[in-house]
Design an enzyme around this catalytic site. Structure first.
Site, PDB file in Angstrom:
ATOM      1  N   GLU A 125       0.829  -1.208   0.000  1.00 59.36           N
ATOM      2  CA  GLU A 125       0.000   0.000   0.000  1.00 59.36           C
ATOM      3  C   GLU A 125       0.863   1.258   0.000  1.00 59.36           C
ATOM      4  OE1 GLU A 125      -4.138  -0.749   2.147  1.00 59.36           O
ATOM      5  OE2 GLU A 125      -2.479  -1.467   3.381  1.00 59.36           O
ATOM      6  N   GLU A 147      -4.201  -9.456   3.682  1.00 61.24           N
ATOM      7  CA  GLU A 147      -4.941  -9.157   4.905  1.00 61.24           C
ATOM      8  C   GLU A 147      -6.145 -10.058   5.141  1.00 61.24           C
ATOM      9  OE1 GLU A 147      -3.010  -5.159   3.789  1.00 61.24           O
ATOM     10  OE2 GLU A 147      -3.789  -6.927   2.767  1.00 61.24           O
TER      11      GLU A 147
END
Length: 308
Positions: A125, A147
């Site tokens: 990210e 995740e």
């Protein structure tokens, strides 16, 4: 700063090296988040700097994701929040990393990530918030957003920037299932702009900055459109209906929040989309599933405090 060094060359290019103090692998800690804010302000305010290269100083890779020990403690603190004041404060804290990346992305000078080894979860990210990304050739290059495999969801732009690069349909498997992103797929889809040998990557990044690479993300450009269209298109209808049906009654609480973040966020400008993602990320963190899966992972022998 304890976890980053910033060196400005005579050409005005800042070389920022991420080397987590006292650790053998870079992860996103609270201190790291604060220092990202610090070097962002330095880049913004220092007139000598014309752009920056972000790289790792760790042989293990760019960044393996969140520090799960810290995240587990955060989950314990945030879960009991009940009042509107408590919820607002906890949501703001949970959104801090996302805001830091957005500040870096809009700093007004080009930022290039040189990715060697792993860039997972929050590490990817962070790289997606840079204006260009170079992958360093090698067998250890690994990209991904894992995740959901821990009952979590990306919370620092992963559900919003990745679809804006590769489209909703292509992004689903990487976000919902944590599918690894191969170097070949990353190049084909534009997640990576170039692959380079270790001895060439920094020089290529420096040349890009000197040649005047854009300091604006595509989704901040006037007239930007989501690749292959949004959810209310033929392609979009083909994506969300089957995805929802396939995960109906699934054990992972994160799935519904990921799909909502993708659906809602893809229809609004990036800043609103990031706020939507932060809300669903916070809601996911407060689920019993997230607490249990993170706790189980940390309890495993030799478990690494990273991966999200």
């Amino acid at each position: 700063m304890n976890n980053f060094t910033l060196d400005v060359g005579d050409d005005g290019v800042a070389l920022i090296t991420f080397d987590l103090a006292g650790r053998s692998m870079n992860t996103i800690t609270h201190a790291v988040q604060c220092e990202i804010g610090e070097f962002t302000e330095t880049i913004r305010e220092d007139d000598r700097i014309i752009g920056a290269i972000l790289r790792s100083g760790q042989p293990t890779g760019f960044c393996a994701g969140a520090d799960l020990n810290e995240l587990s403690a955060d989950i314990e603190r945030w879960a009991p929040a009940k009042s509107q004041e408590e919820l607002r404060a906890a949501l703001s804290e949970a959104s801090d990393f996302s805001r830091r990346i957005r500040a870096l992305e809009t700093v007004g000078k080009p930022i290039i990530a040189v990715i060697e080894g792993v860039a997972l979860g929050g590490g990817l990210e962070l790289a997606l918030g840079c204006h260009r990304r170079i992958g360093v050739l090698g067998d250890n290059l690994r990209l991904g957003l894992p995740e959901a495999t821990l009952g979590l969801m990306p919370g620092a732009g992963g559900t919003q920037r990745l679809p804006r690069i590769i489209g909703l349909n292509a992004a689903l498997a990487y976000i919902l299932d944590g599918k690894p992103i191969t170097a070949e797929d990353a190049m084909a889809t534009g997640i990576l702009h170039e692959l380079a040998a270790p001895e060439q990557a920094i020089a290529i990044a420096r040349k890009w900055i000197m040649d005047g690479v854009s300091a604006t993300a595509p989704w901040d450009e006037k007239g930007y459109r989501l690749p292959n269209g949004g959810p209310h298109t033929q392609a979009g209808y083909a994506v969300f209906g089957p995805a929802i049906a396939a995960r109906r009654g699934a054990a992972r609480d994160a799935d519904a929040n990921i799909l909502k973040a993708l659906y809602e966020g893809s229809q609004v400008p990036i800043d609103a989309a990031l706020r939507i993602e932060s809300r669903y990320f916070f809601n996911t963190l407060r689920t019993p599933t997230a607490a249990k899966r993170v706790g189980d992972f940390l309890a495993k022998p030799r478990a690494k405090a990273s991966a999200a």
